[in-house]
Design an enzyme around this catalytic site. Structure first.
Site, short mmCIF file in Angstrom:
data_model
loop_
_atom_site.label_atom_id
_atom_site.label_comp_id
_atom_site.label_asym_id
_atom_site.label_seq_id
_atom_site.Cartn_x
_atom_site.Cartn_y
_atom_site.Cartn_z
N LYS A 57 0.83 -1.20 0.00
CA LYS A 57 0.00 0.00 0.00
C LYS A 57 0.87 1.26 0.00
O LYS A 57 0.57 2.23 -0.72
CB LYS A 57 -0.93 -0.01 1.22
CG LYS A 57 -2.00 -1.08 1.16
CD LYS A 57 -2.86 -1.09 2.41
CE LYS A 57 -3.93 -2.16 2.36
NZ LYS A 57 -4.78 -2.17 3.58
N CYS A 73 -0.65 0.61 6.11
CA CYS A 73 -1.06 -0.31 7.18
C CYS A 73 -2.03 -1.35 6.63
O CYS A 73 -2.77 -1.09 5.68
CB CYS A 73 -1.75 0.44 8.32
SG CYS A 73 -0.77 1.69 9.13
N ASP A 74 -2.04 -2.50 7.27
CA ASP A 74 -3.04 -3.51 6.96
C ASP A 74 -3.32 -4.33 8.20
O ASP A 74 -2.39 -4.72 8.91
CB ASP A 74 -2.58 -4.43 5.83
CG ASP A 74 -3.71 -5.34 5.37
OD1 ASP A 74 -4.54 -4.88 4.56
OD2 ASP A 74 -3.78 -6.49 5.84
N SER A 75 -4.59 -4.58 8.45
CA SER A 75 -4.99 -5.32 9.65
C SER A 75 -5.76 -6.58 9.28
O SER A 75 -6.56 -6.59 8.34
CB SER A 75 -5.86 -4.46 10.56
OG SER A 75 -5.17 -3.32 11.02
N GLY A 110 -0.05 -4.81 10.23
CA GLY A 110 1.24 -4.56 9.60
C GLY A 110 1.42 -3.08 9.33
O GLY A 110 0.47 -2.39 8.97
#
Length: 208
Positions: A57, A73-75, A110
């Site tokens: 991203k 970010c990634d959740s 992340g």
């Protein structure tokens, strides 16, 4: 002053940053999370999945900036030996809540921080934060109402901590800002790794 770029469409992440004194430039990455996850194959750990997505991203919007720090970010929720992203539909969200109710899971987020100078990447730092979430057991009518609200459909793990879903979280062990979508303590450490201080970020936000 260092411009702070948030590579995310998440209003929750934006809200966390604004409450912490940062007014980011928002750019939506357009990364297809489901397709990228499927393409990764058998990675060593769930943590690597979310960090890989976060970095993708951030990298997707780099070309727009000559001098900035870009954060992606990634959740996902790790529960019952499976990673859960955004459910997208009521049916999938209901199935996930049948697994989550009365249990605990690890909300993995992340984070990737990329420093750009003169249009070139000069430093990258990435890591994952993990917070254990203990879920309540909502009644059938409460779950129906929650699913009908639409809130859980486009968030990782089909719940929020800072919205309606907060009623169904008994407690957490870890960083609440990370559960919302961007962990402030971890981002601060990653910024330091790429040579950016909080005073730099605050000064840039004040100058916008």
């Amino acid at each position: 002053m260092t411009r702070f770029v948030l590579a995310s469409a998440s209003p929750a992440r934006l809200g966390v940053l604004r409450a912490a004194g940062v007014e980011p430039i928002v750019r939506v990455s357009g990364v297809d999370e489901d397709a990228l996850t499927a393409s990764l194959g058998n990675l060593p750990s769930p943590e690597e999945v979310v960090v890989t997505l976060a970095r993708a991203k951030a990298e997707a919007v780099l070309s727009e900036f000559d001098d900035a720090v870009v954060v992606g970010c990634d959740s996902m929720l790790s529960i019952a030996d499976a990673l859960q992203g955004k459910p997208h539909t009521v049916e999938v969200a209901r199935k996930r809540w049948s697994t989550m109710a009365g249990r605990s899971g690890d909300l993995l987020t992340g984070h990737a921080v990329v420093r750009v100078k003169s249009g070139a990447v000069v430093a990258v730092a990435a890591a994952c934060s993990s917070t254990t979430v203990y879920f309540a057991e909502p009644s059938a009518s409460d779950l129906d109402a929650y699913l009908a609200s639409g809130e859980p459909l486009e968030v990782a793990g089909a719940f929020t901590l800072d919205g309606l879903g907060g009623w169904f979280v008994d407690r957490i062990e870890g960083d609440p800002s990370s559960v919302i979508g961007i962990g402030l303590p971890l981002v601060r450490r990653l910024l330091n790794e790429v040579g950016v201080s909080m005073s730099d970020v605050w000064s840039a936000s004040a100058g916008q």
